[in-house]
Design a protein around this motif. Sequence first.
Motif, PDB file in Angstrom:
ATOM      1  N   ASP A   1      25.220   2.661 -31.753  1.00 45.01           N
ATOM      2  CA  ASP A   1      25.935   3.177 -30.568  1.00 45.01           C
ATOM      3  C   ASP A   1      26.650   4.499 -30.849  1.00 45.01           C
ATOM      4  N   ARG A   2      26.240   5.194 -31.896  1.00 43.03           N
ATOM      5  CA  ARG A   2      26.852   6.496 -32.196  1.00 43.03           C
ATOM      6  C   ARG A   2      25.952   7.627 -31.681  1.00 43.03           C
ATOM      7  N   ALA A   3      26.541   8.536 -30.893  1.00 42.38           N
ATOM      8  CA  ALA A   3      25.811   9.654 -30.293  1.00 42.38           C
ATOM      9  C   ALA A   3      25.865  10.885 -31.190  1.00 42.38           C
ATOM     10  N   GLU A   4      25.241  11.957 -30.742  1.00 50.80           N
ATOM     11  CA  GLU A   4      25.238  13.202 -31.525  1.00 50.80           C
ATOM     12  C   GLU A   4      24.979  14.385 -30.584  1.00 50.80           C
ATOM     13  N   VAL A   5      25.482  15.565 -30.953  1.00 48.09           N
ATOM     14  CA  VAL A   5      25.220  16.788 -30.188  1.00 48.09           C
ATOM     15  C   VAL A   5      24.579  17.804 -31.112  1.00 48.09           C
ATOM     16  N   TYR A   6      23.521  18.467 -30.634  1.00 45.76           N
ATOM     17  CA  TYR A   6      22.904  19.566 -31.372  1.00 45.76           C
ATOM     18  C   TYR A   6      23.073  20.852 -30.555  1.00 45.76           C
ATOM     19  N   LEU A   7      23.332  21.962 -31.227  1.00 41.04           N
ATOM     20  CA  LEU A   7      23.318  23.273 -30.589  1.00 41.04           C
ATOM     21  C   LEU A   7      22.348  24.153 -31.377  1.00 41.04           C
TER      22      LEU A   7
ATOM     23  N   LEU B   1      12.999  18.654 -29.963  1.00 42.39           N
ATOM     24  CA  LEU B   1      13.749  17.471 -30.366  1.00 42.39           C
ATOM     25  C   LEU B   1      12.994  16.277 -29.787  1.00 42.39           C
ATOM     26  N   LEU B   2      12.515  15.396 -30.664  1.00 38.29           N
ATOM     27  CA  LEU B   2      11.827  14.182 -30.220  1.00 38.29           C
ATOM     28  C   LEU B   2      12.831  13.041 -30.255  1.00 38.29           C
ATOM     29  N   LEU B   3      12.820  12.233 -29.208  1.00 41.76           N
ATOM     30  CA  LEU B   3      13.795  11.139 -29.085  1.00 41.76           C
ATOM     31  C   LEU B   3      13.081   9.859 -28.675  1.00 41.76           C
ATOM     32  N   GLN B   4      13.597   8.728 -29.147  1.00 43.16           N
ATOM     33  CA  GLN B   4      13.027   7.460 -28.680  1.00 43.16           C
ATOM     34  C   GLN B   4      14.012   6.323 -28.889  1.00 43.16           C
ATOM     35  N   THR B   5      13.820   5.268 -28.091  1.00 46.97           N
ATOM     36  CA  THR B   5      14.662   4.077 -28.236  1.00 46.97           C
ATOM     37  C   THR B   5      13.815   2.920 -28.759  1.00 46.97           C
ATOM     38  N   GLU B   6      14.487   1.883 -29.243  1.00 45.46           N
ATOM     39  CA  GLU B   6      13.764   0.704 -29.718  1.00 45.46           C
ATOM     40  C   GLU B   6      13.146  -0.071 -28.560  1.00 45.46           C
TER      41      GLU B   6
ATOM     42  N   ALA C   1      11.366   3.742 -24.838  1.00 50.18           N
ATOM     43  CA  ALA C   1      11.473   5.019 -24.121  1.00 50.18           C
ATOM     44  C   ALA C   1      11.278   6.163 -25.106  1.00 50.18           C
ATOM     45  N   SER C   2      10.680   7.258 -24.641  1.00 50.22           N
ATOM     46  CA  SER C   2      10.578   8.430 -25.517  1.00 50.22           C
ATOM     47  C   SER C   2      10.707   9.704 -24.694  1.00 50.22           C
ATOM     48  N   GLN C   3      11.171  10.756 -25.369  1.00 45.63           N
ATOM     49  CA  GLN C   3      11.366  12.053 -24.707  1.00 45.63           C
ATOM     50  C   GLN C   3      11.162  13.164 -25.712  1.00 45.63           C
ATOM     51  N   ALA C   4      10.791  14.337 -25.180  1.00 47.33           N
ATOM     52  CA  ALA C   4      10.720  15.544 -26.004  1.00 47.33           C
ATOM     53  C   ALA C   4      11.484  16.628 -25.273  1.00 47.33           C
ATOM     54  N   MET C   5      12.335  17.335 -26.011  1.00 50.89           N
ATOM     55  CA  MET C   5      13.177  18.365 -25.416  1.00 50.89           C
ATOM     56  C   MET C   5      12.921  19.661 -26.164  1.00 50.89           C
ATOM     57  N   GLU C   6      12.720  20.752 -25.450  1.00 55.29           N
ATOM     58  CA  GLU C   6      12.531  22.036 -26.139  1.00 55.29           C
ATOM     59  C   GLU C   6      13.859  22.562 -26.657  1.00 55.29           C
ATOM     60  N   LEU C   7      13.844  23.153 -27.845  1.00 54.43           N
ATOM     61  CA  LEU C   7      15.040  23.769 -28.428  1.00 54.43           C
ATOM     62  C   LEU C   7      14.814  25.264 -28.547  1.00 54.43           C
ATOM     63  N   GLU C   8      15.735  26.037 -28.036  1.00 52.40           N
ATOM     64  CA  GLU C   8      15.732  27.485 -28.247  1.00 52.40           C
ATOM     65  C   GLU C   8      17.182  27.914 -28.398  1.00 52.40           C
ATOM     66  N   PRO C   9      17.433  29.121 -28.882  1.00 53.43           N
ATOM     67  CA  PRO C   9      18.828  29.502 -29.114  1.00 53.43           C
ATOM     68  C   PRO C   9      19.676  29.260 -27.868  1.00 53.43           C
TER      69      PRO C   9
ATOM     70  N   ALA D   1      21.963  23.195 -25.902  1.00 49.28           N
ATOM     71  CA  ALA D   1      22.905  22.167 -26.358  1.00 49.28           C
ATOM     72  C   ALA D   1      22.290  20.828 -25.957  1.00 49.28           C
ATOM     73  N   ALA D   2      21.848  20.064 -26.937  1.00 46.86           N
ATOM     74  CA  ALA D   2      21.120  18.821 -26.660  1.00 46.86           C
ATOM     75  C   ALA D   2      22.027  17.637 -26.960  1.00 46.86           C
ATOM     76  N   TYR D   3      22.004  16.673 -26.077  1.00 45.58           N
ATOM     77  CA  TYR D   3      22.806  15.467 -26.264  1.00 45.58           C
ATOM     78  C   TYR D   3      21.903  14.304 -26.657  1.00 45.58           C
ATOM     79  N   VAL D   4      22.185  13.713 -27.785  1.00 46.63           N
ATOM     80  CA  VAL D   4      21.460  12.519 -28.242  1.00 46.63           C
ATOM     81  C   VAL D   4      22.353  11.323 -27.929  1.00 46.63           C
ATOM     82  N   PRO D   5      22.006  10.542 -26.900  1.00 47.08           N
ATOM     83  CA  PRO D   5      22.894   9.431 -26.544  1.00 47.08           C
ATOM     84  C   PRO D   5      22.856   8.324 -27.602  1.00 47.08           C
ATOM     85  N   PRO D   6      23.809   7.399 -27.549  1.00 42.26           N
ATOM     86  CA  PRO D   6      23.740   6.230 -28.432  1.00 42.26           C
ATOM     87  C   PRO D   6      22.373   5.557 -28.300  1.00 42.26           C
TER      88      PRO D   6
END
Length: 190
Positions: free
Chosen positions: A93-99, A107-112, A115-123, A126-131
């Motif tokens: 249940d710990r989240a994270e923020v990337y800038l 940024l590739l994300l998935q849950t147990e 669910a899965s997601q892909a987010m583009e990163l460029e300068p 600010a990406a939020y990784v939920p718990p």
Amino acid sequence: MEPFSRTVDLATGKISGASNHWVRHLSEMRDMYQDQGAVAEILRAGDPLIYEVYEIAVPEEEGQLIQCVTIIHPGRVGSEYYMTKGHYHKKRDRAEVYLCLSGQGYLLLQTEEGASQAMELEPGTAAYVPPHWAHRTVNVGDRPLVFYGVYPADAGHDYEAIEEQHGFSLMVCERGGRPALEKNPHFKRR
Ligand code: S6P
Ligand code: ZN
């Protein structure tokens, strides 16, 4: 403890006065890439540095925040771009923020739960990784991908769960000179 500050070089990601600097070479994550023939061929010639992390350590206790910068170098293993191992937080249940500071990536994300997601990163992204979301980053550019992150100091890292699942359900491969999102054929849901 006392308040403090450190200086992040926004171009290179280096933190002067960082308490830790750790590196991950291909040999330390060889099973994470699909093309094992390409892994073996690269390792015959050397052991490239895939990514490095600068950390500003604080006591690993509830309420504290760890700041860090990740630098993923440019390159590919077969058609797959250089990427991090990826992890769930041990405390799910710990989240994270990337800038994102520089470079281009995903940024590739998935849950147990599947669910899965892909987010583009460029300068500036600010990406939020939920718990509860596992996260892996991929460099699709020809320069280093550099991003700053901040997360609860008691989060911990669970890499084993990613290994058991054979990686992430999505992968990023070079196709015709461009990055393409593809389904990982070996992915196993937990
Ligand atoms: C920590 C945070 C990042 C990663 C780093 C390397 O929670 O998400 O600092 O540790 O990007 O990735 P990995 O998957 O090897 O820890
Ligand atoms: Zn994390």
